[in-house]
Design a protein around this motif. Structure first.
Motif, short mmCIF file in Angstrom:
data_model
loop_
_atom_site.label_atom_id
_atom_site.label_comp_id
_atom_site.label_asym_id
_atom_site.label_seq_id
_atom_site.Cartn_x
_atom_site.Cartn_y
_atom_site.Cartn_z
N ASP A 111 0.81 -1.31 0.13
CA ASP A 111 0.07 0.06 -0.14
C ASP A 111 0.92 1.15 -0.16
O ASP A 111 0.42 2.27 -0.88
N HIS A 112 1.58 1.50 0.96
CA HIS A 112 2.58 2.68 1.20
C HIS A 112 3.39 2.97 -0.20
O HIS A 112 3.69 3.85 -0.44
N LEU A 113 4.14 1.89 -0.88
CA LEU A 113 4.94 1.90 -2.03
C LEU A 113 3.59 2.31 -3.28
O LEU A 113 4.20 3.11 -4.00
N ARG A 114 2.66 1.78 -3.20
CA ARG A 114 1.71 2.15 -4.49
C ARG A 114 1.30 3.55 -4.20
O ARG A 114 1.10 4.48 -5.19
N HIS A 115 1.19 4.21 -3.01
CA HIS A 115 0.79 5.55 -2.99
C HIS A 115 1.86 6.62 -3.37
O HIS A 115 1.32 7.43 -4.09
N ILE A 116 3.10 6.08 -3.08
CA ILE A 116 4.00 6.84 -3.58
C ILE A 116 4.27 6.87 -5.07
O ILE A 116 4.60 7.76 -5.68
N TYR A 117 4.23 5.59 -5.56
CA TYR A 117 4.04 5.33 -6.97
C TYR A 117 3.15 6.32 -7.72
O TYR A 117 3.31 6.83 -8.67
N LEU A 118 1.89 6.03 -7.34
CA LEU A 118 0.82 7.03 -7.84
C LEU A 118 0.83 8.46 -8.04
O LEU A 118 0.71 9.23 -8.67
N GLU A 119 1.30 8.84 -6.46
CA GLU A 119 1.65 10.24 -6.72
C GLU A 119 2.88 10.90 -7.37
O GLU A 119 2.65 11.82 -8.30
N THR A 120 3.85 9.93 -7.73
CA THR A 120 5.15 10.18 -8.58
C THR A 120 4.19 10.46 -10.00
O THR A 120 4.79 11.09 -11.01
N LEU A 121 3.63 9.38 -10.52
CA LEU A 121 2.96 9.26 -11.74
C LEU A 121 2.14 10.49 -11.81
O LEU A 121 2.22 11.05 -13.13
#
Length: 225
Positions: A111-121
């Motif tokens: 979850d926390h990795l996905r949040h960082i990834y989607l915000e970066t995208l």
């Protein structure tokens, strides 16, 4: 006053990320306007800069793009032999990363990795280049932390991914380049161009697939040895 020249580069072929072909393709420069100047302070060279504004056409789909290049005497990069080269910034419109979708099965990421990834995208898609660069570094560091790789610095942890068999030496070299990209964004508030950031997200997508997504599917769908 800046010196302006027209069509100095017309007819030259360059690589440009095409928003229609969705990859780097050859483009012909149809027309261009360049401006340059040298700022002198007390008879001493202070700053030299050169910007080029180009209309380019894809040699494949024939779509038209606007391309801007910018360089100045203060922005250089140095190779291992201490040779210096201009650090040319390139922007392309339409933004080839606009509307870029997330990697397939991104919901399988922690979850926390996905949040960082989607915000970066999201930052990349909206042309927030400094935030995108910082996010790319954060993704790399988060992956290292999730895999519990030993190391005092992020550089040590990336090398640890190779030692632990998570990735190859070639993959680690690319992660080191992304780490540097993120450091420049965070510490020097330096925006990278869309081409660099798009390629960096390509690498991130492959990393996430290899470390998290493909192993999940393999565990569920392939016979276990």
């Amino acid at each position: 006053m800046a010196t302006v020249t027209k069509n100095k580069q017309a007819g030259i072929r360059v690589k440009v990320p095409c928003s229609e072909c969705m990859k780097d393709t050859n483009h012909d420069i149809l027309c261009d306007v360049a401006e340059s100047d040298v700022v002198v302070d007390n008879s001493t060279l202070y700053l030299a800069w050169d910007n080029s504004y180009q209309i380019v056409q894809c040699c494949g789909c024939e779509s038209i793009h606007f391309r801007k290049t910018a360089e100045n005497s203060d922005d250089v990069w140095v190779d291992d032999d201490f040779n210096s080269y201009p650090d040319i910034k390139v922007d392309v419109y339409p933004n080839p990363n606009e509307g870029r979708p997330p990697v397939n099965d991104d919901k399988l990421l922690p979850d926390h990795l996905r949040h960082i990834y989607l915000e970066t995208l999201a930052a990349l898609n909206s042309n927030q280049r400094i935030l995108a660069g910082i996010g790319i570094r954060a993704i790399v560091e988060t992956v290292c932390n999730i895999k519990q790789v030993a190391g005092r610095t992020l550089a040590d942890k990336i090398d640890g991914l190779v030692t632990d068999g998570v990735m190859t030496n070639a993959g680690a070299l690319i992660l080191h380049q992304l780490r540097t990209l993120g450091n420049n964004a965070a510490h020097e508030v330096k925006p990278h161009d869309q081409v660099q950031l798009g390629l960096a997200l390509d690498v991130i997508d492959h990393l996430l697939q290899g470390v998290f997504i493909l192993p999940f599917h393999a565990q569920r769908k392939l016979p276990q040895a």
